[in-house]
Write a protein that holds these residues in place. Sequence first.
Motif, PDB file in Angstrom:
ATOM      1  N   LEU A 172     129.431  36.467  38.098  1.00  0.00           N
ATOM      2  CA  LEU A 172     128.134  37.139  38.039  1.00  0.00           C
ATOM      3  C   LEU A 172     127.527  37.242  39.434  1.00  0.00           C
ATOM      4  CD1 LEU A 172     126.435  35.512  34.901  1.00  0.00           C
ATOM      5  CD2 LEU A 172     127.638  37.707  35.064  1.00  0.00           C
ATOM      6  N   THR A 173     126.816  38.342  39.667  1.00  0.00           N
ATOM      7  CA  THR A 173     126.071  38.511  40.910  1.00  0.00           C
ATOM      8  C   THR A 173     124.582  38.402  40.616  1.00  0.00           C
ATOM      9  OG1 THR A 173     127.748  39.951  41.880  1.00  0.00           O
ATOM     10  CG2 THR A 173     125.515  40.126  42.775  1.00  0.00           C
ATOM     11  N   VAL A 174     123.926  37.498  41.339  1.00  0.00           N
ATOM     12  CA  VAL A 174     122.488  37.302  41.169  1.00  0.00           C
ATOM     13  C   VAL A 174     121.757  38.110  42.227  1.00  0.00           C
ATOM     14  CG1 VAL A 174     120.621  35.617  41.048  1.00  0.00           C
ATOM     15  CG2 VAL A 174     122.934  34.958  40.363  1.00  0.00           C
ATOM     16  N   ALA A 179     118.820  49.232  45.141  1.00  0.00           N
ATOM     17  CA  ALA A 179     120.265  49.011  45.095  1.00  0.00           C
ATOM     18  C   ALA A 179     120.572  47.593  44.634  1.00  0.00           C
ATOM     19  CB  ALA A 179     120.878  49.276  46.473  1.00  0.00           C
ATOM     20  N   CYS A 180     119.762  46.645  45.065  1.00  0.00           N
ATOM     21  CA  CYS A 180     119.936  45.256  44.619  1.00  0.00           C
ATOM     22  C   CYS A 180     119.812  45.177  43.100  1.00  0.00           C
ATOM     23  CB  CYS A 180     118.890  44.372  45.292  1.00  0.00           C
ATOM     24  SG  CYS A 180     118.819  42.685  44.666  1.00  0.00           S
ATOM     25  N   ALA A 181     118.764  45.804  42.548  1.00  0.00           N
ATOM     26  CA  ALA A 181     118.543  45.770  41.096  1.00  0.00           C
ATOM     27  C   ALA A 181     119.685  46.470  40.367  1.00  0.00           C
ATOM     28  CB  ALA A 181     117.210  46.420  40.748  1.00  0.00           C
ATOM     29  N   ALA A 182     120.180  47.562  40.950  1.00  0.00           N
ATOM     30  CA  ALA A 182     121.232  48.335  40.287  1.00  0.00           C
ATOM     31  C   ALA A 182     122.563  47.593  40.268  1.00  0.00           C
ATOM     32  CB  ALA A 182     121.404  49.690  40.986  1.00  0.00           C
ATOM     33  N   GLU A 183     122.878  46.877  41.342  1.00  0.00           N
ATOM     34  CA  GLU A 183     124.196  46.243  41.457  1.00  0.00           C
ATOM     35  C   GLU A 183     124.281  44.861  40.835  1.00  0.00           C
ATOM     36  OE1 GLU A 183     126.109  46.377  45.334  1.00  0.00           O
ATOM     37  OE2 GLU A 183     124.907  48.143  45.840  1.00  0.00           O
ATOM     38  N   ALA A 184     123.160  44.138  40.806  1.00  0.00           N
ATOM     39  CA  ALA A 184     123.216  42.746  40.346  1.00  0.00           C
ATOM     40  C   ALA A 184     123.344  42.671  38.831  1.00  0.00           C
ATOM     41  CB  ALA A 184     121.965  42.001  40.810  1.00  0.00           C
ATOM     42  N   ASP A 185     123.894  41.550  38.345  1.00  0.00           N
ATOM     43  CA  ASP A 185     123.995  41.320  36.901  1.00  0.00           C
ATOM     44  C   ASP A 185     122.735  40.657  36.348  1.00  0.00           C
ATOM     45  OD1 ASP A 185     126.807  42.151  36.658  1.00  0.00           O
ATOM     46  OD2 ASP A 185     127.166  40.406  37.947  1.00  0.00           O
ATOM     47  N   ILE A 186     122.156  39.785  37.145  1.00  0.00           N
ATOM     48  CA  ILE A 186     120.940  39.038  36.776  1.00  0.00           C
ATOM     49  C   ILE A 186     119.996  39.184  37.957  1.00  0.00           C
ATOM     50  CG2 ILE A 186     119.990  36.773  36.204  1.00  0.00           C
ATOM     51  CD1 ILE A 186     122.834  35.880  35.527  1.00  0.00           C
ATOM     52  N   ASP A 202     103.908  47.367  40.487  1.00  0.00           N
ATOM     53  CA  ASP A 202     104.424  48.629  41.043  1.00  0.00           C
ATOM     54  C   ASP A 202     105.933  48.560  41.250  1.00  0.00           C
ATOM     55  OD1 ASP A 202     101.934  49.730  41.040  1.00  0.00           O
ATOM     56  OD2 ASP A 202     101.558  49.426  43.189  1.00  0.00           O
ATOM     57  N   LEU A 203     106.407  47.444  41.777  1.00  0.00           N
ATOM     58  CA  LEU A 203     107.844  47.317  42.018  1.00  0.00           C
ATOM     59  C   LEU A 203     108.623  47.401  40.704  1.00  0.00           C
ATOM     60  CD1 LEU A 203     110.144  46.710  44.098  1.00  0.00           C
ATOM     61  CD2 LEU A 203     109.991  44.344  43.299  1.00  0.00           C
ATOM     62  N   LEU A 204     108.157  46.649  39.709  1.00  0.00           N
ATOM     63  CA  LEU A 204     108.898  46.635  38.443  1.00  0.00           C
ATOM     64  C   LEU A 204     108.879  48.010  37.783  1.00  0.00           C
ATOM     65  CD1 LEU A 204     108.053  43.133  36.960  1.00  0.00           C
ATOM     66  CD2 LEU A 204     109.920  43.844  38.455  1.00  0.00           C
ATOM     67  N   THR A 205     107.733  48.676  37.859  1.00  0.00           N
ATOM     68  CA  THR A 205     107.656  50.026  37.292  1.00  0.00           C
ATOM     69  C   THR A 205     108.706  50.938  37.931  1.00  0.00           C
ATOM     70  OG1 THR A 205     105.299  49.735  36.882  1.00  0.00           O
ATOM     71  CG2 THR A 205     106.109  52.001  36.936  1.00  0.00           C
ATOM     72  N   SER A 206     108.884  50.771  39.233  1.00  0.00           N
ATOM     73  CA  SER A 206     109.818  51.649  39.957  1.00  0.00           C
ATOM     74  C   SER A 206     111.278  51.302  39.676  1.00  0.00           C
ATOM     75  CB  SER A 206     109.541  51.568  41.462  1.00  0.00           C
ATOM     76  OG  SER A 206     110.045  50.347  41.989  1.00  0.00           O
ATOM     77  N   LEU A 207     111.531  50.118  39.131  1.00  0.00           N
ATOM     78  CA  LEU A 207     112.919  49.671  38.925  1.00  0.00           C
ATOM     79  C   LEU A 207     113.304  49.574  37.451  1.00  0.00           C
ATOM     80  CD1 LEU A 207     113.144  46.833  41.622  1.00  0.00           C
ATOM     81  CD2 LEU A 207     113.931  49.210  41.809  1.00  0.00           C
ATOM     82  N   ARG A 208     112.492  50.171  36.585  1.00  0.00           N
ATOM     83  CA  ARG A 208     112.736  50.040  35.152  1.00  0.00           C
ATOM     84  C   ARG A 208     114.171  50.437  34.774  1.00  0.00           C
ATOM     85  NH1 ARG A 208     108.838  52.403  30.473  1.00  0.00           N
ATOM     86  NH2 ARG A 208     107.387  51.375  31.868  1.00  0.00           N
ATOM     87  N   GLU A 209     114.622  51.534  35.346  1.00  0.00           N
ATOM     88  CA  GLU A 209     115.935  52.039  34.970  1.00  0.00           C
ATOM     89  C   GLU A 209     117.054  51.098  35.450  1.00  0.00           C
ATOM     90  OE1 GLU A 209     117.905  56.181  36.013  1.00  0.00           O
ATOM     91  OE2 GLU A 209     115.769  56.398  35.502  1.00  0.00           O
ATOM     92  N   GLN A 210     116.956  50.679  36.711  1.00  0.00           N
ATOM     93  CA  GLN A 210     117.999  49.819  37.283  1.00  0.00           C
ATOM     94  C   GLN A 210     118.080  48.469  36.567  1.00  0.00           C
ATOM     95  OE1 GLN A 210     115.772  51.578  38.932  1.00  0.00           O
ATOM     96  NE2 GLN A 210     116.481  52.259  40.946  1.00  0.00           N
ATOM     97  N   LEU A 211     116.929  48.015  36.031  1.00  0.00           N
ATOM     98  CA  LEU A 211     116.893  46.686  35.405  1.00  0.00           C
ATOM     99  C   LEU A 211     117.169  46.733  33.900  1.00  0.00           C
ATOM    100  CD1 LEU A 211     113.826  45.209  37.333  1.00  0.00           C
ATOM    101  CD2 LEU A 211     116.233  44.603  37.651  1.00  0.00           C
ATOM    102  N   ALA A 212     117.339  47.917  33.354  1.00  0.00           N
ATOM    103  CA  ALA A 212     117.558  48.028  31.903  1.00  0.00           C
ATOM    104  C   ALA A 212     118.806  47.258  31.489  1.00  0.00           C
ATOM    105  CB  ALA A 212     117.672  49.497  31.502  1.00  0.00           C
ATOM    106  N   GLY A 213     118.704  46.508  30.410  1.00  0.00           N
ATOM    107  CA  GLY A 213     119.837  45.769  29.867  1.00  0.00           C
ATOM    108  C   GLY A 213     120.142  44.462  30.561  1.00  0.00           C
ATOM    109  N   LYS A 214     119.431  44.181  31.658  1.00  0.00           N
ATOM    110  CA  LYS A 214     119.747  42.977  32.441  1.00  0.00           C
ATOM    111  C   LYS A 214     118.793  41.824  32.139  1.00  0.00           C
ATOM    112  CE  LYS A 214     121.938  45.651  35.982  1.00  0.00           C
ATOM    113  NZ  LYS A 214     121.983  46.169  37.344  1.00  0.00           N
ATOM    114  N   ILE A 215     119.279  40.624  32.434  1.00  0.00           N
ATOM    115  CA  ILE A 215     118.404  39.453  32.402  1.00  0.00           C
ATOM    116  C   ILE A 215     117.562  39.469  33.674  1.00  0.00           C
ATOM    117  CG2 ILE A 215     118.318  36.937  32.500  1.00  0.00           C
ATOM    118  CD1 ILE A 215     120.913  36.901  30.853  1.00  0.00           C
ATOM    119  N   VAL A 216     116.263  39.444  33.490  1.00  0.00           N
ATOM    120  CA  VAL A 216     115.316  39.413  34.603  1.00  0.00           C
ATOM    121  C   VAL A 216     114.610  38.064  34.567  1.00  0.00           C
ATOM    122  CG1 VAL A 216     113.151  40.405  35.454  1.00  0.00           C
ATOM    123  CG2 VAL A 216     115.000  41.911  34.662  1.00  0.00           C
TER     124      VAL A 216
END
Lengths: 228, 228
Positions: B13-15, B72-79, B91-105
Amino acid sequence: MTSEGNTVELSGLTVGVLGGTGPQGRGLALRWAKAGLRVLIGSRSAERAVDAAGELNAAAGVDTVAGRDNAACAAEADIVLIAVPWDGHGDLLTSLREQLAGKIVIDCVNPLGFDKQGPFALPVEEGSAAQQAAALLPESRVTAAFHHVSAVLLADLAIAEIDTDVLVLGDDREATDVVRALADAIPGMRGIYGGRLRNAHQVEALTANLIAVNRRYKAHAGLRVTDV
Amino acid sequence: MTSEGNTVELSGLTVGVLGGTGPQGRGLALRWAKAGLRVLIGSRSAERAVDAAGELNAAAGVDTVAGRDNAACAAEADIVLIAVPWDGHGDLLTSLREQLAGKIVIDCVNPLGFDKQGPFALPVEEGSAAQQAAALLPESRVTAAFHHVSAVLLADLAIAEIDTDVLVLGDDREATDVVRALADAIPGMRGIYGGRLRNAHQVEALTANLIAVNRRYKAHAGLRVTDV
């Protein structure tokens, strides 16, 4: 072990426990009696308070616990622990304003609700039970402490040491020092200064998390502060 | 020692650490790298992320840390750990909704204010930073953890073991088990399940109390849960 030299002298002081027939108040009363302090159990019913005091004397092997109704307990004690249910907290304190004037008051009340998902923190208009106490008792020295201590462990004298620290909050340094000494008086416990009264809400509410810990791990969880 | 058997497999896994150039994110990244995990540092500036990653590789004696901009970090990481300042969290989380979908945050953000009397908990409309994250990331598996870990201790590799437990909150059992394993991966730490996300506020806010402890006792306080 306390990292600060805490040289508060407790002997000669009488600790009153309002709600002393409930599990939390009763458990702390037992441990303080065992530690050689004089304790007054307060209850709505003087008779029930006297009965509880007799049981605590027998359990601790002392004769230094007595029972009173809440008003007489508040009037006679030097330091007063508020260990009543959240429901009724405000009304009781309002009725005892005069008796508690000038005294150190320790609030250990956790305003919690429960539903199918378990415990959760209730909103409190003043911010926390302790801040409500401070608002209702303007002439008292209000502190907050003993929120997380397991009543089950306190009641069981086969457990010689209570493995937990007690966060003590308040805006009056001398008062928090006395309350820390009351925690230090119970073997195993340490009283640790934990901030101003305005930061009491999260300490009260954290009890919901410890209940979640207890359910998951089948434990009686306490907290230790590390590096202190 | 973890009292539950936690057999989560982290290898492979990549954190990702959003805000990985700040002290808390950087410190956890260092310890995870040292523990053999692959780590992606995220920052607003990819260049600063790459610089920080290089420093962390050198400090940990590994080559498994890389730097990316936050997206890119959000898109590539597993967690993904959220370790950004509270100001800008939404604001940051709103902008990363797509990249973080399905992941453990994992949200470790503490919404605190400071004035002359020290730190205090800020009100959060959603209840807590973690609940705000859950509201903004409906397709992610949001947990809350690592609120109380001292950045100073994390950064100092002369300190081999971090003497603290980590309360892990969340409504998704599998997700909290993975996050607990991420805490267990750091020597000295234990990940302890600490309740549902609706009880995150008090865990975040308790950081104000630990800051008060640190000031009074000149410590880097952590918390241990006893009887677990």
